[in-house]
Write a protein that holds these residues in place. Structure first.
Motif, PDB file in Angstrom:
ATOM      1  N   THR A   1      -0.711  -2.303   6.241  1.00 14.53           N
ATOM      2  CA  THR A   1      -0.251  -3.693   6.182  1.00 14.53           C
ATOM      3  C   THR A   1      -0.259  -4.314   7.578  1.00 14.53           C
ATOM      4  O   THR A   1      -0.654  -5.471   7.741  1.00 14.53           O
ATOM      5  CB  THR A   1       1.150  -3.772   5.543  1.00 14.53           C
ATOM      6  OG1 THR A   1       1.068  -3.253   4.210  1.00 14.53           O
ATOM      7  CG2 THR A   1       1.681  -5.189   5.512  1.00 14.53           C
TER       8      THR A   1
ATOM      9  N   SER B   1      -8.066   3.456   3.987  1.00 14.88           N
ATOM     10  CA  SER B   1      -7.309   4.696   3.950  1.00 14.88           C
ATOM     11  C   SER B   1      -8.233   5.754   3.365  1.00 14.88           C
ATOM     12  O   SER B   1      -8.512   5.744   2.171  1.00 14.88           O
ATOM     13  CB  SER B   1      -6.058   4.524   3.069  1.00 14.88           C
ATOM     14  OG  SER B   1      -5.349   5.738   3.005  1.00 14.88           O
TER      15      SER B   1
ATOM     16  N   ASP C   1      -4.052  -7.095  -1.699  1.00 12.38           N
ATOM     17  CA  ASP C   1      -2.677  -6.781  -2.103  1.00 12.38           C
ATOM     18  C   ASP C   1      -2.659  -5.554  -3.010  1.00 12.38           C
ATOM     19  O   ASP C   1      -1.825  -4.651  -2.836  1.00 12.38           O
ATOM     20  CB  ASP C   1      -2.029  -7.969  -2.816  1.00 12.38           C
ATOM     21  CG  ASP C   1      -1.718  -9.121  -1.869  1.00 12.38           C
ATOM     22  OD1 ASP C   1      -1.404  -8.868  -0.690  1.00 12.38           O
ATOM     23  OD2 ASP C   1      -1.783 -10.277  -2.322  1.00 12.38           O
TER      24      ASP C   1
ATOM     25  N   ARG D   1       1.245   5.593   4.442  1.00 11.98           N
ATOM     26  CA  ARG D   1       0.258   4.808   5.187  1.00 11.98           C
ATOM     27  C   ARG D   1       0.391   3.303   4.948  1.00 11.98           C
ATOM     28  O   ARG D   1      -0.215   2.513   5.650  1.00 11.98           O
ATOM     29  CB  ARG D   1      -1.159   5.228   4.798  1.00 11.98           C
ATOM     30  CG  ARG D   1      -1.508   6.619   5.224  1.00 11.98           C
ATOM     31  CD  ARG D   1      -2.915   6.948   4.850  1.00 11.98           C
ATOM     32  NE  ARG D   1      -3.308   8.245   5.349  1.00 11.98           N
ATOM     33  CZ  ARG D   1      -4.539   8.689   5.324  1.00 11.98           C
ATOM     34  NH1 ARG D   1      -5.508   7.950   4.806  1.00 11.98           N
ATOM     35  NH2 ARG D   1      -4.834   9.879   5.802  1.00 11.98           N
ATOM     36  N   ARG D   2       1.164   2.936   3.976  1.00 13.98           N
ATOM     37  CA  ARG D   2       1.222   1.535   3.557  1.00 13.98           C
ATOM     38  C   ARG D   2       1.655   0.592   4.680  1.00 13.98           C
ATOM     39  O   ARG D   2       1.070  -0.474   4.873  1.00 13.98           O
ATOM     40  CB  ARG D   2       2.148   1.394   2.353  1.00 13.98           C
ATOM     41  CG  ARG D   2       1.836   0.195   1.498  1.00 13.98           C
ATOM     42  CD  ARG D   2       2.548   0.230   0.165  1.00 13.98           C
ATOM     43  NE  ARG D   2       2.067   1.344  -0.633  1.00 13.98           N
ATOM     44  CZ  ARG D   2       2.844   2.097  -1.418  1.00 13.98           C
ATOM     45  NH1 ARG D   2       4.130   1.843  -1.523  1.00 13.98           N
ATOM     46  NH2 ARG D   2       2.341   3.092  -2.102  1.00 13.98           N
ATOM     47  N   ASP D   3       2.681   0.972   5.443  1.00 16.46           N
ATOM     48  CA  ASP D   3       3.169   0.093   6.508  1.00 16.46           C
ATOM     49  C   ASP D   3       2.110  -0.148   7.580  1.00 16.46           C
ATOM     50  O   ASP D   3       1.906  -1.277   8.019  1.00 16.46           O
ATOM     51  CB  ASP D   3       4.434   0.659   7.154  1.00 16.46           C
ATOM     52  CG  ASP D   3       5.660   0.515   6.269  1.00 16.46           C
ATOM     53  OD1 ASP D   3       5.617  -0.259   5.290  1.00 16.46           O
ATOM     54  OD2 ASP D   3       6.668   1.191   6.562  1.00 16.46           O
TER      55      ASP D   3
ATOM     56  N   LEU E   1      -3.427  -2.359  -0.975  1.00 13.02           N
ATOM     57  CA  LEU E   1      -2.272  -1.865  -0.228  1.00 13.02           C
ATOM     58  C   LEU E   1      -1.234  -1.236  -1.144  1.00 13.02           C
ATOM     59  O   LEU E   1      -0.621  -0.217  -0.793  1.00 13.02           O
ATOM     60  CB  LEU E   1      -1.656  -3.001   0.593  1.00 13.02           C
ATOM     61  CG  LEU E   1      -2.541  -3.535   1.719  1.00 13.02           C
ATOM     62  CD1 LEU E   1      -1.914  -4.778   2.335  1.00 13.02           C
ATOM     63  CD2 LEU E   1      -2.811  -2.480   2.770  1.00 13.02           C
ATOM     64  N   ALA E   2      -1.031  -1.804  -2.312  1.00 14.25           N
ATOM     65  CA  ALA E   2      -0.064  -1.248  -3.265  1.00 14.25           C
ATOM     66  C   ALA E   2      -0.483   0.139  -3.736  1.00 14.25           C
ATOM     67  O   ALA E   2       0.369   0.980  -4.035  1.00 14.25           O
ATOM     68  CB  ALA E   2       0.093  -2.188  -4.453  1.00 14.25           C
ATOM     69  N   GLN E   3      -1.782   0.393  -3.784  1.00 16.26           N
ATOM     70  CA  GLN E   3      -2.297   1.693  -4.228  1.00 16.26           C
ATOM     71  C   GLN E   3      -2.388   2.719  -3.095  1.00 16.26           C
ATOM     72  O   GLN E   3      -2.606   3.897  -3.350  1.00 16.26           O
ATOM     73  CB  GLN E   3      -3.682   1.519  -4.853  1.00 16.26           C
ATOM     74  CG  GLN E   3      -3.683   0.744  -6.137  1.00 16.26           C
ATOM     75  CD  GLN E   3      -5.090   0.458  -6.647  1.00 16.26           C
ATOM     76  OE1 GLN E   3      -6.080   0.832  -6.039  1.00 16.26           O
ATOM     77  NE2 GLN E   3      -5.164  -0.221  -7.777  1.00 16.26           N
ATOM     78  N   ALA E   4      -2.229   2.278  -1.868  1.00 12.59           N
ATOM     79  CA  ALA E   4      -2.340   3.186  -0.715  1.00 12.59           C
ATOM     80  C   ALA E   4      -1.187   4.185  -0.714  1.00 12.59           C
ATOM     81  O   ALA E   4      -0.099   3.889  -1.218  1.00 12.59           O
ATOM     82  CB  ALA E   4      -2.317   2.383   0.576  1.00 12.59           C
TER      83      ALA E   4
ATOM     84  N   GLU F   1       2.050   5.967   0.198  1.00 11.40           N
ATOM     85  CA  GLU F   1       3.259   5.336   0.731  1.00 11.40           C
ATOM     86  C   GLU F   1       3.402   5.530   2.236  1.00 11.40           C
ATOM     87  O   GLU F   1       3.780   4.606   2.954  1.00 11.40           O
ATOM     88  CB  GLU F   1       4.496   5.886   0.010  1.00 11.40           C
ATOM     89  CG  GLU F   1       5.763   5.186   0.393  1.00 11.40           C
ATOM     90  CD  GLU F   1       6.956   5.650  -0.413  1.00 11.40           C
ATOM     91  OE1 GLU F   1       8.074   5.344   0.016  1.00 11.40           O
ATOM     92  OE2 GLU F   1       6.772   6.298  -1.452  1.00 11.40           O
TER      93      GLU F   1
END
Length: 123
Positions: free
Chosen positions: A25, A63, A10, A20-22, A13-16, A18
């Motif tokens: 996930t 990432s 979690d 690439r986040r979707d 993903l929060a640090q990825a 923006e």
């Protein structure tokens, strides 16, 4: 975002980035649904999936600076999908996507299903 210091997926993903986040996930969701019973851990700065009690992981994603990378650490599965992997940017056990929209989720789903169905040594 190479070698994240995140302690769980979690946080990773929060640090990825923006943009690439979707897709990251979505890759995680695929891993969690297709690798039922596998453990999700952080290792080597990225999310990694391994069978319970196993020291080695079988799948990971990250990432990277220029790519979204998917690591498939089962040579048997890699070899079985050689034809489908041939047109992609690959490295030793690594499938790289240059942009989020290039991530081939159908291919990843098939690789994950084959990994879950195969029980043998990890390379």
């Amino acid at each position: 975002m190479v070698m994240s210091k995140a302690t769980d997926v979690d946080e990773y993903l929060a640090q990825a980035p923006e943009e690439r986040r979707d897709v990251l996930t979505a890759v995680r969701d695929l891993c969690r649904s297709e690798l039922a019973g596998f453990e999700e851990v952080m290792a080597h700065g990225m999310p990694l999936y391994r069978r319970p009690g196993a020291a080695e992981g079988e799948v990971a994603f990250a990432s990277q600076q220029r790519h979204i990378s998917f690591y498939l650490l089962r040579r048997d599965v890699w070899d079985a999908f050689a034809d489908r992997l041939a047109g992609h940017d690959t490295g030793k056990g690594c499938l790289r996507f240059s942009r989020p929209e290039k991530v081939d989720t159908e291919l990843l789903r098939d690789l994950l299903r084959a990994t879950a169905a195969t029980d043998g040594p990890v390379c």
